[in-house]
Design a protein around this motif. Structure first.
Motif, PDB file in Angstrom:
ATOM      1  N   THR A 267      -6.101   4.116  -9.006  1.00 49.08           N
ATOM      2  CA  THR A 267      -7.411   4.572  -8.522  1.00 49.08           C
ATOM      3  C   THR A 267      -8.180   3.457  -7.823  1.00 49.08           C
ATOM      4  N   GLU A 268      -7.770   2.229  -8.033  1.00 49.98           N
ATOM      5  CA  GLU A 268      -8.437   1.090  -7.401  1.00 49.98           C
ATOM      6  C   GLU A 268      -7.377   0.140  -6.861  1.00 49.98           C
ATOM      7  N   ALA A 269      -7.693  -0.428  -5.712  1.00 46.59           N
ATOM      8  CA  ALA A 269      -6.816  -1.427  -5.084  1.00 46.59           C
ATOM      9  C   ALA A 269      -7.698  -2.488  -4.451  1.00 46.59           C
ATOM     10  N   LYS A 270      -7.188  -3.709  -4.465  1.00 50.37           N
ATOM     11  CA  LYS A 270      -7.954  -4.834  -3.931  1.00 50.37           C
ATOM     12  C   LYS A 270      -7.014  -5.749  -3.154  1.00 50.37           C
ATOM     13  N   ILE A 271      -7.381  -5.994  -1.909  1.00 48.34           N
ATOM     14  CA  ILE A 271      -6.619  -6.885  -1.034  1.00 48.34           C
ATOM     15  C   ILE A 271      -7.493  -8.096  -0.712  1.00 48.34           C
ATOM     16  N   THR A 272      -6.994  -9.277  -1.050  1.00 48.69           N
ATOM     17  CA  THR A 272      -7.753 -10.513  -0.823  1.00 48.69           C
ATOM     18  C   THR A 272      -6.900 -11.455   0.029  1.00 48.69           C
TER      19      THR A 272
ATOM     20  N   THR B 252      -3.356 -11.648  -1.867  1.00 53.21           N
ATOM     21  CA  THR B 252      -3.225 -11.021  -3.179  1.00 53.21           C
ATOM     22  C   THR B 252      -3.496  -9.527  -3.030  1.00 53.21           C
ATOM     23  N   VAL B 253      -2.594  -8.711  -3.541  1.00 56.31           N
ATOM     24  CA  VAL B 253      -2.750  -7.255  -3.541  1.00 56.31           C
ATOM     25  C   VAL B 253      -2.633  -6.796  -4.993  1.00 56.31           C
TER      26      VAL B 253
ATOM     27  N   PRO C 205      -2.487  -1.667 -17.575  1.00 57.54           N
ATOM     28  CA  PRO C 205      -1.380  -1.717 -16.626  1.00 57.54           C
ATOM     29  C   PRO C 205      -1.888  -2.096 -15.231  1.00 57.54           C
ATOM     30  N   GLY C 206      -0.956  -2.289 -14.364  1.00 53.75           N
ATOM     31  CA  GLY C 206      -1.306  -2.655 -13.001  1.00 53.75           C
ATOM     32  C   GLY C 206      -0.243  -3.562 -12.405  1.00 53.75           C
ATOM     33  N   THR C 207      -0.367  -3.771 -11.119  1.00 53.14           N
ATOM     34  CA  THR C 207       0.590  -4.597 -10.388  1.00 53.14           C
ATOM     35  C   THR C 207      -0.181  -5.594  -9.536  1.00 53.14           C
ATOM     36  N   ALA C 208       0.323  -6.818  -9.477  1.00 53.97           N
ATOM     37  CA  ALA C 208      -0.307  -7.871  -8.669  1.00 53.97           C
ATOM     38  C   ALA C 208       0.778  -8.550  -7.842  1.00 53.97           C
TER      39      ALA C 208
ATOM     40  N   LEU D 286       0.826  -1.212   0.000  1.00 55.47           N
ATOM     41  CA  LEU D 286       0.000   0.000   0.000  1.00 55.47           C
ATOM     42  C   LEU D 286       0.854   1.254   0.000  1.00 55.47           C
ATOM     43  N   ASN D 287       1.962   1.224   0.714  1.00 57.44           N
ATOM     44  CA  ASN D 287       2.850   2.387   0.748  1.00 57.44           C
ATOM     45  C   ASN D 287       3.422   2.671  -0.647  1.00 57.44           C
ATOM     46  N   ASN D 288       3.862   1.637  -1.359  1.00 57.87           N
ATOM     47  CA  ASN D 288       4.354   1.827  -2.730  1.00 57.87           C
ATOM     48  C   ASN D 288       3.242   2.273  -3.658  1.00 57.87           C
ATOM     49  N   MET D 289       2.047   1.750  -3.401  1.00 58.41           N
ATOM     50  CA  MET D 289       0.905   2.118  -4.238  1.00 58.41           C
ATOM     51  C   MET D 289       0.585   3.605  -4.104  1.00 58.41           C
ATOM     52  N   VAL D 290       0.607   4.107  -2.889  1.00 54.26           N
ATOM     53  CA  VAL D 290       0.303   5.518  -2.661  1.00 54.26           C
ATOM     54  C   VAL D 290       1.393   6.415  -3.245  1.00 54.26           C
TER      55      VAL D 290
END
Length: 531
Positions: free
Chosen positions: A461-466, A476-477, A520-523, A451-455
């Motif tokens: 604009t969207e994030a999902k933590i499972t 999974t982030v 794009p995106g990161t998982a 989350l810190n890297n994401m911010v």
């Protein structure tokens, strides 16, 4: 003494029956009674005495000598003194070899090989005394060769006989001595379960699959030897390598030895003549496949043992790594608790003294110093609070993992930074979730770092933590940010430290990103075992 006599008598009877049956089989195979003794009967005696205490050797050798004398009288073969002498002279070799016959399988197999080839050379030496001398003058040899093929064959006949003695001795030894070791190991080196009531009432489970494999491979070996046309007959030995390889891969050198025995039966059963050349080729085939099968099985089994040791060491390293992680978190927790209690109390006391000083001291200089002291104490408190959070997240101890992650999202102000965060918590309802401290802290730290890297960098604009709890724990982030190159991200200390921690706990860490694509995106995927 009575038990010794009964055991010796039973052993003598068993060795006599087995020795005679093997001699009949060898005689059918070689069609020479004296050479037949060197094939299977000598190998049986060699494998038996190598695994038998010395006090019972008299029964084993007595059975062999009695049968050889009886056969010599029955077949009117007075020259059989050579085989009796070869049997007698082999005693010192086996006596000396048994001193080194202990330890691992590899050591025992090496001693077997030395004994087999030593006794084979000894048999050649003993039998050379009854074969006409090969030392002929060169002129006489030349004149005999000029007389014709038959006379030239007479010259090479003694050499062929010595070669047959050696070949027969080695072939029988390679086939039966390791088989005796297998039987001895199964009977005396295995832990047998006592025959109790529980064992008697338990139904017998036959390993029918293994029996079917043996039968099918044996049938295919015989079919390859008998059914192939004459023009393909030379390719039959290559077909015999298939069961040896399969059994060696499945059961090690024991399976390879079993495969060679099955192939040997197929080769003997499929032979069509009794010429010396055919017998020589067959003996060479039996020796080659026995030696190749045992060496191949030894190599495969050695590789399997090394892999097992490697897995054991990896499990041991994982256990040590888990203990280190647990010890680290325990130290972090204790240090955080001590710092919170000690520094918190001291800072509160400093602020109290500063307030008193401000009320007591009426000069501007005194009030300014008191305000500075109070401001510095507040800065120290805020700095210490941040350090304590890095050492040990207090919300994790107070609220639990799920609420701590929600609190983490609020502290990082994800909503204020335009990131809509969804947390999916898949916890089983029928099982009490009891996570270890190391697992909880690791999951929290991974979410914190992601989350810190994401911010900071993702522009998402969207994030999902499972988080899913099954046999293992799956985290999974994902985000829809600009992405990056994973190999560049792992160069830093944050994600690399998380990856090393996950691997230390025996888990898997995977980071994927689609930088530069249309989506794009990161998982980040993490799998952790339940500790």
């Amino acid at each position: 003494m009575r038990n010794y006599g009964i055991t010796s008598l039973c052993g003598w009877l068993l060795i006599s029956c087995s020795w005679f049956c093997l001699w009949v089989l060898s005689y059918y195979f070689i069609m020479e009674p004296e050479l037949a003794i060197l094939l299977f009967p000598f190998a049986l005696r060699l494998g038996t005495v190598l695994h038998t205490p010395k006090r019972y050797w008299l029964a084993v050798y007595g059975a062999e000598w009695w049968l050889m004398v009886s056969l010599a009288i029955l077949l009117d073969q007075p020259q059989w003194l050579s085989v009796i002498a070869a049997s007698l002279i082999s005693v010192p070799i086996i006596w000396f070899a048994q001193k080194y016959y202990y330890g691992s399988q590899w050591r025992r197999l090496c001693v077997m090989g030395v004994v087999i080839f030593s006794t084979a050379l000894l048999n050649v030496l003993v039998f050379s005394s009854q074969i006409p001398s090969l030392q002929m003058p060169s002129l006489q040899i030349l004149s005999l060769q000029m007389q014709g093929v038959q006379d030239a064959a007479l010259i090479t006949a003694p050499l062929y006989s010595l070669w047959m003695v050696f070949l027969v001795s080695v072939t029988g030894g390679l086939m039966l001595v390791p088989s005796c070791y297998l039987i001895w190991s199964y009977l005396f080196q295995k832990s047998w379960i006592p025959l109790t009531v529980n064992l008697v009432s338990k139904p017998i489970e036959l390993r029918s699959r293994h029996v079917v494999i043996y039968v099918v491979l044996f049938a295919l070996s015989i079919a390859a030897q008998v059914g192939l046309p004459e023009e393909l007959r030379r390719f039959a030995p290559f077909c015999l390598a298939i069961p040896i390889i399969l059994l060696a891969f499945r059961y090690g050198w024991q399976g390879a030895l079993l495969g060679t025995l099955l192939n040997s039966v197929a080769l003997i059963a499929a032979r069509s003549g009794v010429s010396n050349m055919e017998i020589t080729d067959l003996l060479l085939s039996l020796s080659a496949q026995s030696l190749t099968g045992i060496l191949l099985g030894m190599g495969i089994q050695r590789q399997r043992e090394l892999n097992q040791k490697l897995r054991h060491e990896l499990n041991r390293n994982h256990n040590l790594s888990r203990q280190l992680v647990k010890a680290e978190e325990s130290v972090r927790r204790d240090i955080a608790r001590e710092l919170h209690d000690e520094i918190g109390q001291n800072i509160t006391a400093i602020r109290t003294q500063a307030s008193i000083l401000k009320r007591v001291e009426n000069t501007p200089m005194g009030e300014s110093c008191a305000s500075t002291i109070e401001s510095l104490s507040l800065n120290i408190y805020d700095t210490t609070k941040g350090l304590l959070t890095q050492l040990r997240p207090k919300t994790l101890d107070d609220l639990g993992l799920e609420e701590a992650i929600h609190q983490l999202v609020r502290e990082l102000e994800c909503e204020a930074n335009g990131i809509s965060t969804t947390i999916i918590w898949n916890e089983p309802t029928d099982v009490d979730l009891d996570l270890s401290d190391a697992t909880s802290v690791t999951l929290y730290r991974i979410c914190q770092e992601a989350l810190n890297n994401m911010v900071k960098y993702a522009q998402a604009t969207e994030a999902k933590i499972t988080i899913t709890f099954e046999n293992d724990i799956y985290l999974t982030v994902k985000d829809n940010g600009v992405g990056f190159k994973p190999e560049e991200a792992l160069r830093g200390f944050g994600l690399r430290g998380m990856k090393e921690r996950v691997q230390a706990l025996g888990g898997e860490f995977t980071l994927s990103s689609d930088s530069g694509t249309q989506k794009p995106g990161t998982a980040l995927h993490v799998v952790l075992p339940k500790l």
